[in-house]
Design an enzyme around this catalytic site. Structure first.
Site, PDB file in Angstrom:
ATOM      1  N   ASP A   1      -7.261  -7.217  10.394  1.00 13.07           N
ATOM      2  CA  ASP A   1      -5.798  -7.143  10.525  1.00 13.07           C
ATOM      3  C   ASP A   1      -5.364  -5.684  10.549  1.00 13.07           C
ATOM      4  O   ASP A   1      -4.238  -5.373  10.903  1.00 13.07           O
ATOM      5  CB  ASP A   1      -5.115  -7.874   9.355  1.00 13.07           C
ATOM      6  CG  ASP A   1      -3.588  -7.871   9.489  1.00 13.07           C
ATOM      7  OD1 ASP A   1      -3.091  -8.048  10.630  1.00 13.07           O
ATOM      8  OD2 ASP A   1      -2.889  -7.676   8.489  1.00 13.07           O
TER       9      ASP A   1
ATOM     10  N   ARG B   1      -6.887  -1.715   4.562  1.00 14.48           N
ATOM     11  CA  ARG B   1      -6.523  -0.595   5.428  1.00 14.48           C
ATOM     12  C   ARG B   1      -7.714  -0.302   6.340  1.00 14.48           C
ATOM     13  O   ARG B   1      -8.873  -0.447   5.925  1.00 14.48           O
ATOM     14  CB  ARG B   1      -6.225   0.662   4.600  1.00 14.48           C
ATOM     15  CG  ARG B   1      -4.873   0.655   3.918  1.00 14.48           C
ATOM     16  CD  ARG B   1      -3.704   0.754   4.906  1.00 14.48           C
ATOM     17  NE  ARG B   1      -2.415   0.740   4.247  1.00 14.48           N
ATOM     18  CZ  ARG B   1      -1.683  -0.350   4.014  1.00 14.48           C
ATOM     19  NH1 ARG B   1      -2.126  -1.547   4.392  1.00 14.48           N
ATOM     20  NH2 ARG B   1      -0.508  -0.259   3.423  1.00 14.48           N
TER      21      ARG B   1
ATOM     22  N   GLY C   1      -7.132  -8.225  -6.693  1.00 14.14           N
ATOM     23  CA  GLY C   1      -5.738  -8.207  -7.144  1.00 14.14           C
ATOM     24  C   GLY C   1      -5.027  -9.460  -6.664  1.00 14.14           C
ATOM     25  O   GLY C   1      -5.656 -10.489  -6.394  1.00 14.14           O
TER      26      GLY C   1
ATOM     27  N   ARG D   1     -12.607  -2.032  -9.635  1.00 14.02           N
ATOM     28  CA  ARG D   1     -12.703  -1.049 -10.713  1.00 14.02           C
ATOM     29  C   ARG D   1     -12.728  -1.687 -12.095  1.00 14.02           C
ATOM     30  O   ARG D   1     -13.332  -1.171 -13.018  1.00 14.02           O
ATOM     31  CB  ARG D   1     -11.508  -0.085 -10.645  1.00 14.02           C
ATOM     32  CG  ARG D   1     -11.712   1.051  -9.671  1.00 14.02           C
ATOM     33  CD  ARG D   1     -10.443   1.816  -9.508  1.00 14.02           C
ATOM     34  NE  ARG D   1      -9.339   0.894  -9.192  1.00 14.02           N
ATOM     35  CZ  ARG D   1      -8.071   1.218  -9.153  1.00 14.02           C
ATOM     36  NH1 ARG D   1      -7.688   2.430  -9.458  1.00 14.02           N
ATOM     37  NH2 ARG D   1      -7.141   0.337  -8.826  1.00 14.02           N
TER      38      ARG D   1
ATOM     39  N   GLY E   1       0.832  -1.200   0.000  1.00 17.87           N
ATOM     40  CA  GLY E   1       0.000   0.000   0.000  1.00 17.87           C
ATOM     41  C   GLY E   1       0.864   1.247   0.000  1.00 17.87           C
ATOM     42  O   GLY E   1       1.934   1.281   0.610  1.00 17.87           O
TER      43      GLY E   1
ATOM     44  N   ILE F   1      -8.239  -6.863   5.448  1.00 17.10           N
ATOM     45  CA  ILE F   1      -6.773  -6.980   5.441  1.00 17.10           C
ATOM     46  C   ILE F   1      -6.169  -5.845   4.595  1.00 17.10           C
ATOM     47  O   ILE F   1      -4.990  -5.879   4.281  1.00 17.10           O
ATOM     48  CB  ILE F   1      -6.290  -8.368   4.928  1.00 17.10           C
ATOM     49  CG1 ILE F   1      -6.887  -8.708   3.559  1.00 17.10           C
ATOM     50  CG2 ILE F   1      -6.630  -9.454   5.926  1.00 17.10           C
ATOM     51  CD1 ILE F   1      -6.166  -8.164   2.399  1.00 17.10           C
TER      52      ILE F   1
ATOM     53  N   ILE G   1      -3.651 -10.335  -3.827  1.00 21.15           N
ATOM     54  CA  ILE G   1      -4.036 -10.898  -2.528  1.00 21.15           C
ATOM     55  C   ILE G   1      -5.420 -11.541  -2.636  1.00 21.15           C
ATOM     56  O   ILE G   1      -5.621 -12.686  -2.203  1.00 21.15           O
ATOM     57  CB  ILE G   1      -4.022  -9.818  -1.424  1.00 21.15           C
ATOM     58  CG1 ILE G   1      -2.596  -9.287  -1.225  1.00 21.15           C
ATOM     59  CG2 ILE G   1      -4.594 -10.365  -0.112  1.00 21.15           C
ATOM     60  CD1 ILE G   1      -2.486  -8.102  -0.289  1.00 21.15           C
TER      61      ILE G   1
ATOM     62  N   HIS H   1      -2.083  -5.773  12.579  1.00 19.30           N
ATOM     63  CA  HIS H   1      -1.471  -5.575  11.252  1.00 19.30           C
ATOM     64  C   HIS H   1      -0.265  -6.514  11.051  1.00 19.30           C
ATOM     65  O   HIS H   1       0.879  -6.077  10.959  1.00 19.30           O
ATOM     66  CB  HIS H   1      -1.046  -4.112  11.059  1.00 19.30           C
ATOM     67  CG  HIS H   1      -0.983  -3.729   9.609  1.00 19.30           C
ATOM     68  ND1 HIS H   1      -1.237  -2.467   9.147  1.00 19.30           N
ATOM     69  CD2 HIS H   1      -0.680  -4.464   8.507  1.00 19.30           C
ATOM     70  CE1 HIS H   1      -1.091  -2.427   7.826  1.00 19.30           C
ATOM     71  NE2 HIS H   1      -0.743  -3.642   7.410  1.00 19.30           N
TER      72      HIS H   1
HETATM   73  O1  LIG Z   1      -0.041  -3.426   4.830  1.00 25.67           O
HETATM   74  C1  LIG Z   1       0.989  -3.753   4.341  1.00 25.67           C
HETATM   75  C2  LIG Z   1       1.438  -3.328   3.063  1.00 25.67           C
HETATM   76  O2  LIG Z   1       0.801  -2.471   2.420  1.00 25.67           O
HETATM   77  O3  LIG Z   1       2.477  -3.835   2.634  1.00 25.67           O
END
Ligand SMILES: O=CC(=O)O
Length: 322
Positions: free
Chosen positions: A265, A241, A159, A182, A82, A239, A161, A289
């Site tokens: 998380d 944000r 994506g 999107r 992120g 998981i 993940i 996290h």
């Molecule tokens: O939250 C963790 C990352 O964005 O790598």
């Protein structure tokens, strides 16, 4: 010729990354961890004149800080997937290459997602609390939770993940996979997932998995209205944000059993204080996290951050440019 100077904003930056930088650049590692408030003054004191920056902190990388660094700054790399902690437009405006570390964390984060689904749906927190309180009162209706078998799993953000989560869940005999996002994902056909509007995903899913980046569009994607759309038996797992969820609305929905449970998380803020209302809820299973926190994944992330910087300093494209 003197070596280029790379500022690493985190004292726990893994050795795997430092090794790659050794003898190629001069590294300055700040003696702070991600969340420490006192790291900001220390960052400001050390920014001036550096050639590259490994931004491994939760503080926002702003235009003001970039200006403080100076026009010689040639690379910014973050050890994260992120990039919501970076003012990307300010970096682009200055023509500085920016790199992140996606893909290598997909598996670790997907593992933890499945863990959170099970923990929340099968009431791990309540079970452990009752055990520890000496209140184990086994009965046929005690601690009954929700199945994954036969369920509909909705993945918001399909994506790397999101797709890794689906691949793991194949062994769970899920009835249907939905996703929203999107764009149409070409992989969805082979994986057997159907793209639907978010409203439909929320309405039909037994599990709502948030695996999308935080943007203006996705902020508070789960709010009082969307929680009303979800099933009473549904489980939300975040998981991505913390700000993808309006946490006050989530608190109300969990308290009123408007949805079954949540597995988080990520939260707002991080760290989350232990007196935060969400922490008090038996049906809210929160971990701090830890998605990408495996030795191997963190080493890979550090290596990529280092390589991103080295490549940019040589005027070459980064491994993972943003
Ligand atoms: O939250 C963790 C990352 O964005 O790598």
């Amino acid at each position: 010729m003197s070596l280029k100077r790379v500022l690493i904003v985190n004292k726990s930056f893994p050795v795997a990354g430092l090794e790659l930088l050794k003898n190629k650049v001069e590294t300055i590692v700040l003696p702070h961890l991600d969340y420490e408030a006192e790291s900001l003054p220390s960052i400001k004191d050390n920014l001036k004149g550096i050639d590259a920056l490994i931004w491994n902190t939760k503080h926002k990388l702003t235009g003001e800080l970039l200006t403080l660094a100076g026009p010689q700054l040639k690379a910014v790399s973050t050890m994260a997937s992120g990039i919501d902690h970076i003012e990307v437009a300010e970096i682009k405006k200055r023509g500085i290459p920016l790199g992140n570390t996606p893909q290598v964390l997909d598996d670790a984060v997907a593992d933890i997602t499945v863990g959170l689904m099970i923990a929340a749906a099968r009431r791990f927190k309540e079970g452990v609390q009752e055990l520890e309180a000496g209140e184990w009162k086994y009965g046929v209706q005690w601690m009954v939770g929700q199945d994954i078998t036969g369920s509909t799993v909705g993945i918001v953000g399909f994506g790397g993940i999101g797709q890794a989560v689906l691949r793991r869940l194949r062994g769970f005999d899920v009835a249907k996979f939905l996703y929203s996002g999107r764009t149409d994902k070409p992989e969805a056909k082979t994986l057997g997932a159907e793209r639907v509007p978010l409203e439909q995903l929320l309405r039909e899913s037994d599990y709502v998995i948030l695996a999308c980046p935080l943007t203006k569009e996705t902020k508070h994607l789960i709010n009082a209205n969307s929680l009303k759309t979800m099933k009473k038996t549904s489980v939300v797992v975040n998981i991505g944000r913390g700000e993808l969820i309006d946490q006050e609305a989530l608190y109300d929905a969990l308290k009123e059993n408007q949805i079954f449970a949540a597995g988080l998380d990520v939260t707002t803020p991080e760290p989350l204080r232990n007196d935060h209302p969400l922490v008090s809820l038996p049906n809210c299973y929160i971990i701090p996290h830890m998605g990408s926190a495996t030795v191997d994944t963190r080493n890979k992330m550090a290596s990529i951050s280092a390589q991103n910087v080295l490549l940019a300093l040589e005027g070459k494209p980064m491994l993972f440019p943003c």
